[in-house]
Design a protein around this motif. Structure first.
Motif, short mmCIF file in Angstrom:
data_model
loop_
_atom_site.label_atom_id
_atom_site.label_comp_id
_atom_site.label_asym_id
_atom_site.label_seq_id
_atom_site.Cartn_x
_atom_site.Cartn_y
_atom_site.Cartn_z
N LEU A 49 26.09 32.78 31.14
CA LEU A 49 26.90 33.86 31.82
C LEU A 49 26.58 35.16 31.77
N ASP A 50 26.62 35.62 32.78
CA ASP A 50 26.27 37.30 33.05
C ASP A 50 27.90 37.51 33.44
N VAL A 51 28.35 38.38 32.43
CA VAL A 51 29.74 38.71 32.44
C VAL A 51 30.00 39.77 33.55
N THR A 52 28.87 40.04 34.04
CA THR A 52 29.14 41.12 35.23
C THR A 52 29.53 40.34 36.54
N ASP A 53 29.42 39.18 36.50
CA ASP A 53 29.71 38.07 37.62
C ASP A 53 31.12 37.57 37.47
N ARG A 54 32.04 38.32 38.11
CA ARG A 54 33.52 37.91 38.16
C ARG A 54 34.05 36.73 38.40
N ASP A 55 33.40 36.16 39.38
CA ASP A 55 33.89 34.82 39.79
C ASP A 55 33.14 33.66 38.73
N ALA A 56 32.12 33.83 38.41
CA ALA A 56 31.52 33.25 37.27
C ALA A 56 32.30 33.01 36.03
N PHE A 57 32.78 34.36 35.86
CA PHE A 57 33.58 34.39 34.45
C PHE A 57 34.74 33.83 34.60
N LEU A 58 35.82 33.92 35.64
CA LEU A 58 36.76 33.29 35.77
C LEU A 58 36.75 31.96 36.09
N ALA A 59 35.46 31.23 36.38
CA ALA A 59 35.33 29.90 36.68
C ALA A 59 35.45 29.17 35.18
N LEU A 60 35.20 29.97 34.08
CA LEU A 60 35.32 29.25 32.91
C LEU A 60 36.68 28.69 32.63
N GLY A 61 37.63 29.48 33.02
CA GLY A 61 39.01 28.98 32.97
C GLY A 61 39.50 27.86 33.54
N LYS A 62 38.58 27.14 34.49
CA LYS A 62 38.77 25.83 34.92
C LYS A 62 38.23 24.78 34.39
N ARG A 63 37.27 25.12 33.43
CA ARG A 63 36.71 23.95 32.52
C ARG A 63 37.21 24.03 31.25
N TYR A 64 37.52 25.09 30.53
CA TYR A 64 38.03 25.27 29.14
C TYR A 64 39.60 25.71 28.86
N PRO A 65 40.38 25.36 28.03
CA PRO A 65 41.65 25.81 27.98
C PRO A 65 41.53 27.05 26.86
N VAL A 66 41.16 28.09 27.29
CA VAL A 66 40.90 29.22 26.68
C VAL A 66 42.25 29.78 26.20
N THR A 67 42.58 30.16 24.98
CA THR A 67 43.51 30.81 24.13
C THR A 67 43.64 32.03 23.86
N GLY A 68 42.42 32.53 23.61
CA GLY A 68 41.78 33.74 22.94
C GLY A 68 40.57 34.47 23.37
N ILE A 69 40.37 35.45 23.63
CA ILE A 69 38.94 36.00 23.99
C ILE A 69 38.43 37.05 22.80
N VAL A 70 37.34 36.86 22.38
CA VAL A 70 36.55 37.86 21.67
C VAL A 70 35.49 38.48 22.67
N HIS A 71 35.63 39.64 23.18
CA HIS A 71 34.60 39.97 23.89
C HIS A 71 33.66 41.18 23.04
N LEU A 72 32.43 40.66 22.93
CA LEU A 72 31.39 41.03 22.18
C LEU A 72 30.05 41.33 22.98
N ALA A 73 29.96 40.80 23.93
CA ALA A 73 28.78 41.13 24.98
C ALA A 73 28.75 42.55 25.42
N GLY A 74 27.35 42.87 25.34
CA GLY A 74 27.11 44.25 25.57
C GLY A 74 25.61 44.40 25.87
N THR A 75 25.33 45.47 26.64
CA THR A 75 23.81 45.85 26.72
C THR A 75 23.30 46.95 25.76
#
Length: 306
Positions: A49-75
């Motif tokens: 996942l390229d976290v700058t791709d909003r559509d691809a990011f949101l699409a994860l929620g259609k595949r997984y029942p995510v209940t928490g996020i740890v956002h560590l991605a960075g450049t």
């Protein structure tokens, strides 16, 4: 299921590992680094996942029942500060959009020990007000800005923000030549039979082994309740280069090390993080001291390039 962005990086991988150990299902995202470390192989779901791709990011929620996020991605910043800020801010805002769209329970985000720069009190505690200061790196400036962006974005949503003021962390998967911590580069030189750059024996500061950092974050994500939004994440102690040298010499007796007595810039105290709040609310206690961390790291590097 908990989502860890940047989940194949040094801290992200150890966070995912600790979450699995706590019985959580975990999906990690990766972009540039795709090799799964042995301790995660077959234990987590890996999504490119390229976290700058909003559509691809949101699409994860259609595949997984995510209940928490740890956002560590960075450049890592290049020469263009605006380009760095734009990239990492876009990734953060997309992660926040996902958190709100999916209605997760907690949203944890990486901040930094560096936000305390300018405070003379040591150890640094969460109750200290942050001050205007000259920051030595763009990453610290961005992390300081991240904190109010996250808390304001999640107000009224029912999602608890968890601001992770992460201390100096090193360990498996860290770039051996990283400028952010001298220990991996020192180990690499010793393993090659070379003499590392000279170090001052009494210099030191906040140095937490990555497995401890990851476990602390996992405990914050899985605690039944949290009383605060901001937590120092480290081992709660100051270490010195002398301890690193002693541990290296114990493990590799013929190591060539150029150690200069005293401190590079004269008398003073090296800052480190107070973790009383973290310990009280999660039961966290570090499992590694300098010697055991170095022994574990040497074992890891025996079969891994980073």
């Amino acid at each position: 299921m908990i989502l860890v962005t940047g989940g194949l990086g040094m801290i992200g991988a150890q966070t995912a590992r600790a979450l699995v150990d706590l019985g959580q299902e975990v999906v990690v995202t990766a972009y540039r680094r795709t090799e799964v470390p042995s301790f995660l192989d077959g234990k987590v779901v890996v999504e490119s996942l390229d976290v700058t791709d909003r559509d691809a990011f949101l699409a994860l929620g259609k595949r997984y029942p995510v209940t928490g996020i740890v956002h560590l991605a960075g450049t890592i910043p290049g020469e263009d500060a605006v380009d760095y800020f734009r990239t990492d801010l876009t990734g953060l805002l997309n992660a926040l959009d996902a958190a709100r769209a999916w209605g997760v329970r907690r949203f944890a985000v990486a901040s930094s020990i560096g936000v305390y720069i300018g405070r003379p009190e040591i150890p640094w505690q969460e109750e200290l007000s942050l001050v205007n200061a000259e920051y030595p790196h763009l990453i610290i400036a961005f992390k300081k800005a991240v904190e109010p962006l996250v808390t304001h974005s999640l107000q009224g949503t029912g999602i608890q923000p968890v601001l992770l003021r992460i201390g100096g962390t090193w360990g498996p998967l860290m770039d051996p030549e990283s400028p952010f911590n001298p220990i991996p580069a020192c180990v690499s030189a010793v393993r090659r039979g070379e003499t590392p750059r000279p170090i001052y024996a009494d210099d030191g500061g906040d140095n937490c082994y990555a497995p401890d950092t990851g476990r602390a974050i996992a405990l914050l994500m899985t605690a039944e309740t949290l009383q605060h939004d901001t937590y120092n994440v480290s081992n709660g102690r100051r270490s010195t280069n002398r301890e690193v040298v002693d541990a290296l010499r114990a493990a590799i007796p013929d190591a060539r090390l150029d150690v200069i007595p005293g401190r590079q810039f004269g008398p003073g105290d090296d800052p480190y993080l107070d973790i009383t709040r973290l310990t009280k609310e999660t039961g966290f206690a570090p499992r590694y001291d300098v010697a055991t961390a170095l022994a574990d790291y040497l074992s890891w590097r025996a079969t891994n390039p980073r």
